[in-house]
Scaffold this motif. Structure first.
Motif, mmCIF file in Angstrom:
data_model
loop_
_atom_site.group_PDB
_atom_site.id
_atom_site.type_symbol
_atom_site.label_atom_id
_atom_site.label_comp_id
_atom_site.label_asym_id
_atom_site.label_seq_id
_atom_site.Cartn_x
_atom_site.Cartn_y
_atom_site.Cartn_z
ATOM 1 N N ALA A 1 15.375 26.460 10.163
ATOM 2 C CA ALA A 1 14.127 26.895 11.035
ATOM 3 C C ALA A 1 13.527 25.661 11.955
ATOM 4 C CB ALA A 1 12.937 27.975 10.353
ATOM 5 N N GLN A 2 13.710 24.694 11.745
ATOM 6 C CA GLN A 2 13.128 23.322 12.575
ATOM 7 C C GLN A 2 13.289 23.508 13.884
ATOM 8 O OE1 GLN A 2 11.172 20.826 10.736
ATOM 9 N NE2 GLN A 2 11.300 22.587 9.473
ATOM 10 N N ARG A 3 12.159 23.407 14.674
ATOM 11 C CA ARG A 3 12.205 23.232 16.300
ATOM 12 C C ARG A 3 13.186 22.121 16.552
ATOM 13 N NH1 ARG A 3 6.390 24.146 16.200
ATOM 14 N NH2 ARG A 3 6.011 21.817 16.295
ATOM 15 N N ARG A 4 13.188 21.115 16.150
ATOM 16 C CA ARG A 4 14.029 19.991 16.198
ATOM 17 C C ARG A 4 15.278 19.930 14.920
ATOM 18 N NH1 ARG A 4 11.898 14.324 17.935
ATOM 19 N NH2 ARG A 4 11.174 15.643 19.573
ATOM 20 N N GLN A 5 16.313 20.573 15.351
ATOM 21 C CA GLN A 5 17.313 20.559 14.167
ATOM 22 C C GLN A 5 17.913 19.310 13.696
ATOM 23 O OE1 GLN A 5 19.080 23.434 12.463
ATOM 24 N NE2 GLN A 5 16.844 24.099 13.112
ATOM 25 N N PRO A 6 18.310 19.053 12.433
ATOM 26 C CA PRO A 6 18.871 17.784 11.816
ATOM 27 C C PRO A 6 20.137 17.567 12.172
ATOM 28 C CG PRO A 6 18.746 19.495 10.195
ATOM 29 C CD PRO A 6 18.077 20.031 11.404
ATOM 30 N N HIS A 7 20.590 16.277 12.103
ATOM 31 C CA HIS A 7 21.982 16.043 12.406
ATOM 32 C C HIS A 7 22.759 16.628 11.189
ATOM 33 C CE1 HIS A 7 25.517 13.599 12.820
ATOM 34 N NE2 HIS A 7 25.325 12.993 11.684
ATOM 35 N N GLU A 8 22.427 16.635 10.149
ATOM 36 C CA GLU A 8 23.021 17.173 8.883
ATOM 37 C C GLU A 8 21.973 17.646 7.898
ATOM 38 O OE1 GLU A 8 26.001 14.151 7.761
ATOM 39 O OE2 GLU A 8 24.115 12.754 7.464
ATOM 40 N N LEU A 9 22.357 18.525 7.011
ATOM 41 C CA LEU A 9 21.589 18.909 5.727
ATOM 42 C C LEU A 9 22.420 18.445 4.458
ATOM 43 C CD1 LEU A 9 19.353 20.218 4.082
ATOM 44 C CD2 LEU A 9 20.302 22.241 4.636
ATOM 45 N N ILE A 10 21.834 17.749 3.456
ATOM 46 C CA ILE A 10 22.552 17.324 2.331
ATOM 47 C C ILE A 10 21.880 17.734 1.106
ATOM 48 C CG2 ILE A 10 23.546 15.326 1.085
ATOM 49 C CD1 ILE A 10 23.440 13.439 3.841
ATOM 50 N N LEU A 11 22.474 18.272 0.440
ATOM 51 C CA LEU A 11 22.178 19.013 -1.110
ATOM 52 C C LEU A 11 22.859 18.038 -2.142
ATOM 53 C CD1 LEU A 11 22.434 22.793 -0.464
ATOM 54 C CD2 LEU A 11 20.473 21.165 -0.038
ATOM 55 N N VAL A 12 22.065 17.348 -2.761
ATOM 56 C CA VAL A 12 22.730 16.457 -3.879
ATOM 57 C C VAL A 12 22.330 17.064 -5.222
ATOM 58 C CG1 VAL A 12 22.388 14.281 -4.875
ATOM 59 C CG2 VAL A 12 21.958 14.291 -2.402
ATOM 60 N N VAL A 13 23.133 17.497 -5.841
ATOM 61 C CA VAL A 13 23.060 18.316 -7.265
ATOM 62 C C VAL A 13 23.268 17.139 -8.317
ATOM 63 C CG1 VAL A 13 24.071 19.996 -8.554
ATOM 64 C CG2 VAL A 13 24.476 20.036 -6.059
ATOM 65 N N ASP A 14 22.283 17.290 -9.325
ATOM 66 C CA ASP A 14 22.023 16.313 -10.259
ATOM 67 C C ASP A 14 22.678 16.890 -11.425
ATOM 68 O OD1 ASP A 14 21.090 13.999 -11.119
ATOM 69 O OD2 ASP A 14 19.707 14.772 -12.312
ATOM 70 N N TYR A 15 24.135 16.801 -11.649
ATOM 71 C CA TYR A 15 24.936 16.857 -12.753
ATOM 72 C C TYR A 15 24.858 18.111 -13.496
ATOM 73 C CZ TYR A 15 25.279 11.703 -13.249
ATOM 74 O OH TYR A 15 25.909 10.476 -12.896
ATOM 75 N N ASN A 16 25.221 19.165 -12.378
ATOM 76 C CA ASN A 16 25.174 20.655 -12.497
ATOM 77 C C ASN A 16 26.427 21.139 -11.899
ATOM 78 O OD1 ASN A 16 24.598 23.201 -12.938
ATOM 79 N ND2 ASN A 16 22.497 22.946 -13.021
ATOM 80 N N PRO A 17 27.646 21.116 -12.363
ATOM 81 C CA PRO A 17 28.845 21.648 -11.684
ATOM 82 C C PRO A 17 28.575 23.088 -11.203
ATOM 83 C CG PRO A 17 29.461 20.271 -13.815
ATOM 84 C CD PRO A 17 28.015 20.556 -13.785
ATOM 85 N N ASP A 18 28.328 23.868 -11.885
ATOM 86 C CA ASP A 18 27.995 25.285 -11.657
ATOM 87 C C ASP A 18 27.125 25.617 -10.408
ATOM 88 O OD1 ASP A 18 29.548 25.887 -13.694
ATOM 89 O OD2 ASP A 18 28.151 26.308 -15.234
ATOM 90 N N LEU A 19 26.084 25.040 -10.528
ATOM 91 C CA LEU A 19 24.973 24.976 -9.172
ATOM 92 C C LEU A 19 25.732 24.274 -8.183
ATOM 93 C CD1 LEU A 19 22.044 25.444 -8.275
ATOM 94 C CD2 LEU A 19 21.514 23.045 -8.894
ATOM 95 N N GLN A 20 26.392 23.074 -8.117
ATOM 96 C CA GLN A 20 26.874 22.555 -7.040
ATOM 97 C C GLN A 20 27.899 23.590 -6.252
ATOM 98 O OE1 GLN A 20 28.979 18.859 -8.045
ATOM 99 N NE2 GLN A 20 29.972 18.600 -5.723
ATOM 100 N N LEU A 21 28.796 24.358 -7.175
ATOM 101 C CA LEU A 21 29.622 25.569 -6.926
ATOM 102 C C LEU A 21 28.994 26.421 -5.998
ATOM 103 C CD1 LEU A 21 32.641 26.242 -6.577
ATOM 104 C CD2 LEU A 21 32.461 27.404 -8.601
ATOM 105 N N GLU A 22 27.946 26.816 -6.664
ATOM 106 C CA GLU A 22 27.305 28.014 -6.202
ATOM 107 C C GLU A 22 26.560 27.736 -4.714
ATOM 108 O OE1 GLU A 22 26.833 31.244 -7.121
ATOM 109 O OE2 GLU A 22 28.166 30.766 -8.661
ATOM 110 N N LEU A 23 26.184 26.616 -4.670
ATOM 111 C CA LEU A 23 25.510 26.105 -3.306
ATOM 112 C C LEU A 23 26.491 25.775 -2.341
ATOM 113 C CD1 LEU A 23 22.840 23.385 -4.599
ATOM 114 C CD2 LEU A 23 22.445 25.640 -3.524
#
Length: 314
Positions: free
Chosen positions: A27-49
């Motif tokens: 929802a940012q007025r100035r959109q980011p170049h990219e959004l990165i989600l870094v998952v800390d050793y949780n493969p199930d969460l990574q797959l869901e994301l």
């Protein structure tokens, strides 16, 4: 200017929080170049994301488990000129990214931090909780600048850095700050403090900037609004400060803390006592909490320093 936004995550228990954080970036007025989600050793969460956010870059932490490793992974994955970090339990104001980027208008600015206000799960600030200690819940605290100004360090959950400088100084040290494993789950911190000081030492003349218009809300759980957590967080901060001082020297490592201790905290105690005299008896609680908070932080620092000396003498 291209900005990569990095959110470090580790548990599905925060799914709703993560969703709110991601939506606030979208929802940012100035959109980011990219959004990165870094998952800390949780493969199930990574797959869901990956399923939930196909437009985001979802990667696993490739460094040591914990927040510092996640931040380093995010910086290495990013392709933007700027890397902005947002806590996974925070909600960014629509003008957050725009305000952060505007802080980088001069080349000497290497990092910009924003204002973080608490969103209390209890419905409001506990009356005993002093604003001088909002740092214990990851928020901007009384004593920080109220206008754009240079600072020694920014707060890690609402900060942006030029991407190239993160790698230049070796990133965030994993021996300082929070780790999901180990350290008895103690709420340590200061990885961004140590990083900012190390960055400034390696690049004389560089500037860290505080920009209050870069606003986020940081969620504070009911558990973190309790006095027991407050005391534990203060003690852990003292331990962390000992590690910071050992890493970058006590001169730089404790420069802001000295002014905070001799000016901000005494004024806070007097303010609390004054409030009590004017009929707000909770002012006594706030004044007492400041005294206890300082005592436990100091004790943590002393104990942490002694432990490091013993370790080195072996």
């Amino acid at each position: 200017m291209r900005t990569s936004v990095v959110i470090c995550v580790y548990t599905k228990e925060r799914w709703d929080d993560i969703r709110e954080a991601v939506e606030s970036v979208r929802a940012q007025r100035r959109q980011p170049h990219e959004l990165i989600l870094v998952v800390d050793y949780n493969p199930d969460l990574q797959l869901e994301l990956k399923k939930a956010y196909p437009d985001a870059i979802v990667v696993e932490n490739t460094h040591e488990k914990g927040l510092s490793g996640g931040k380093n992974t995010g910086a290495e994955t990013a392709t933007g000129d700027i890397v902005a970090y947002l806590d996974d339990d925070a909600v960014a104001d629509p003008g957050w990214l725009e305000a952060l980027e505007e802080g980088f208008q001069t080349p000497e600015v290497v990092g910009v931090g924003g204002r973080t206000v608490p969103r209390w799960a209890t419905g409001g600030r506990p009356r005993w909780f002093p604003g001088e200690f909002d740092w214990t819940v990851g928020c901007t605290y009384t004593g920080m600048p109220t206008v754009r100004a240079p600072v020694r360090n920014v707060m890690g959950g609402n900060a942006a850095f030029r991407r190239e400088v993160i790698g230049e100084v070796g990133g965030f040290h994993t021996g300082i700050g929070r780790s999901v494993q180990g350290r008895k789950n103690r709420p340590l911190g200061c990885e961004e403090t140590e990083f900012c000081i190390r960055l400034s030492q390696s690049r004389p003349g560089s500037v860290m900037l505080f920009e209050p218009r870069a606003l986020i809300e940081h969620k504070v759980s009911a558990q973190r609004a309790r006095f027991a957590y407050f005391r534990a967080r203060c003690f852990a901060e003292g331990l962390s400060k000992a590690l910071v001082a050992a890493s970058v020297g006590s001169g730089d490592g404790l420069s802001s803390e000295r002014a905070y201790t001799v000016k901000t905290l005494p004024l806070g105690v007097l303010r609390g006592l004054g409030d009590a005299l004017r009929g707000d008896l909770a002012g006594l609680g706030r004044a007492s909490a400041i005294v206890v908070g300082l005592a436990w932080t100091t004790w943590g620092y002393v104990l942490g320093t002694l432990r490091l000396k013993l370790r080195r003498s072996r």
